[in-house]
Design an enzyme around this catalytic site. Structure first.
Site, short mmCIF file in Angstrom:
data_model
loop_
_atom_site.label_atom_id
_atom_site.label_comp_id
_atom_site.label_asym_id
_atom_site.label_seq_id
_atom_site.Cartn_x
_atom_site.Cartn_y
_atom_site.Cartn_z
N GLY A 11 -10.09 0.12 1.62
CA GLY A 11 -9.70 -1.22 1.16
C GLY A 11 -9.71 -1.35 -0.36
O GLY A 11 -8.82 -1.97 -0.94
N ASN A 12 -10.71 -0.73 -1.03
CA ASN A 12 -10.83 -0.90 -2.49
C ASN A 12 -9.70 -0.21 -3.27
O ASN A 12 -9.52 -0.46 -4.44
CB ASN A 12 -12.19 -0.41 -2.99
CG ASN A 12 -12.36 1.09 -2.88
OD1 ASN A 12 -11.96 1.70 -1.89
ND2 ASN A 12 -12.91 1.70 -3.91
N LYS A 129 -12.62 -6.37 17.98
CA LYS A 129 -12.25 -6.38 16.55
C LYS A 129 -11.71 -7.76 16.16
O LYS A 129 -10.61 -8.15 16.58
CB LYS A 129 -11.19 -5.30 16.32
CG LYS A 129 -10.62 -5.26 14.94
CD LYS A 129 -11.37 -4.31 14.05
CE LYS A 129 -10.87 -4.39 12.63
NZ LYS A 129 -11.81 -3.86 11.67
N LYS A 218 -8.15 3.09 10.63
CA LYS A 218 -7.30 3.92 9.77
C LYS A 218 -7.90 5.32 9.52
O LYS A 218 -7.16 6.27 9.30
CB LYS A 218 -6.98 3.21 8.45
CG LYS A 218 -8.13 3.09 7.47
CD LYS A 218 -7.91 3.90 6.23
CE LYS A 218 -9.08 3.96 5.31
NZ LYS A 218 -10.39 3.53 5.64
N LYS A 280 -15.80 6.70 9.53
CA LYS A 280 -15.37 7.76 8.59
C LYS A 280 -16.00 9.09 8.98
O LYS A 280 -15.34 10.12 9.01
CB LYS A 280 -15.77 7.39 7.15
CG LYS A 280 -15.04 6.16 6.66
CD LYS A 280 -15.41 5.82 5.23
CE LYS A 280 -15.17 4.35 4.96
NZ LYS A 280 -13.89 3.84 5.42
#
Ligand code: ADP
Ligand code: MG
Length: 317
Positions: A11-12, A129, A218, A280
């Site tokens: 996101g960043n 979600k 993602k 992740k």
């Protein structure tokens, strides 16, 4: 032959924590990110890039809800496709401009990309979600009639008026629909941006492909794509420079280079939190277990060091 890095941007890379999310802010962040990516290209690597779309989808869903009395609101799969187009465009432009400044002639292309999920994925039975705007009880009740296929859950305490939110499945990606063309584009020397926002979730049945209301993680979609293109390295760039043990505690400790079986054992300890570092770490484990050489988790500004000096969390087979 040049090695291929599959990069998954967090996101960043697109929206800073205190940004409103204007187009100008997003483009400025995409430029900053793209400058780091071009360093990897200059170091001799081929890149395939994927990115998140959480804040962009969130904002677009608010626009759908607020504008639906004037123009038809679009379903979640279409909204996902819209964000792929938006962010793909920004990355194309930023990368093309920076490469031109560097006198590098490498074509860049972003593709609208579907990821196949199973209609039987357990996520569809119990969606968890949360997405889009928050609703009051009255709004949630009206939506139950208006959108019978939506699942709406209370996500905030009773004392908060807007405490309801739509929840959707987060299914596991099992295939990437445009994989053949992605491979051709990579082989022809393009920088490819694909599977943005985890890919547009679709299910396959006897009639073909159909969009479905879901959000694919993602990092998992990135790992799947990395596996399918046989990337040499899967590189997850986020806002922390390592996955850490005892995260947030005084005895916090970076995980450096580690074998996949050992990382699996550490992941069982629960230090890598569920909605953030956990996926992740799992995505990296999957990539290496499915034949990948090396998966890395680090921050955007340490990407080059991670590739050339072994910095960051490096999961190896
Ligand atoms: P992205 O938007 O890049 O996908 P996330 O916000 O989902 O990133 O995940 C990164 C965040 O994970 C970090 O900012 C950190 O707050 C959190 N996190 C949770 N557990 C850990 C851990 N064990 N080590 C490091 N960061 C962690
Ligand atoms: Mg984040």
């Amino acid at each position: 032959m040049a090695k291929t890095i599959m990069v998954a941007l967090g996101g960043n890379a697109i929206k800073a924590a205190d940004d409103k999310g204007t187009a100008e802010e997003q483009l400025a962040n995409v430029y900053k990110t793209s400058r780091e990516l071009v360093k990897l290209i200059k170091a001799g690597y081929k890149l395939v890039v994927t990115h998140g779309n959480g804040p962009q989808v969130g904002n677009l869903l608010i626009q759908q809800e607020e504008g639906k009395s004037m123009v038809p609101d679009m379903p979640l799969d279409v909204v996902g496709a819209m964000t792929q187009g938006q962010l793909g465009y920004m990355f194309e432009q930023a990368l093309e401009n920076i490469l031109a400044e560097e006198d590098l002639h490498i074509p860049v292309v972003a593709i609208v990309n579907q990821d196949v999920v199973s209609a039987d994925d357990p996520g569809f039975k119990d969606p968890t979600k949360p997405i889009g705007p928050f609703f009051t009880k009255a709004e949630a009740e009206a939506l139950a009639t208006e959108k019978p296929d939506w699942v709406i859950k209370q996500v905030k305490p009773e004392s908060i008026e807007k405490r309801f939110r739509r929840v959707v499945a987060s299914p596991i990606p099992i295939d990437n629909t445009e994989i053949d063309v992605i491979r051709k584009l990579i082989d022809s020397g393009c920088i490819v941006i694909a599977s943005g926002g985890g890919g547009i979730p679709v299910v396959r049945d006897e009639h073909g492909l159909h969009g479905t209301a879901a959000v694919i993680d993602k990092d998992l979609a990135g790992a799947k794509l990395a596996e399918l293109i046989k990337a040499d390295i899967f590189l997850i760039l986020t806002d922390v420079d390592h996955a850490k043990l005892n995260y947030g505690k005084p005895n916090e400790m970076n995980v450096g280079e580690i074998r996949v079986d050992e990382m699996k054992r550490l992941a069982e300890g629960g230090d890598f939190l569920k909605g953030s570092m956990g996926p992740k770490v799992n995505a990296c484990i999957k990539f290496v277990e499915n034949g990948g050489n090396r998966a890395i988790i680090t921050s955007l500004d340490r990407a080059c060091e991670a590739i050339t000096e072994g910095y960051g969390t490096q999961i190896v087979g």
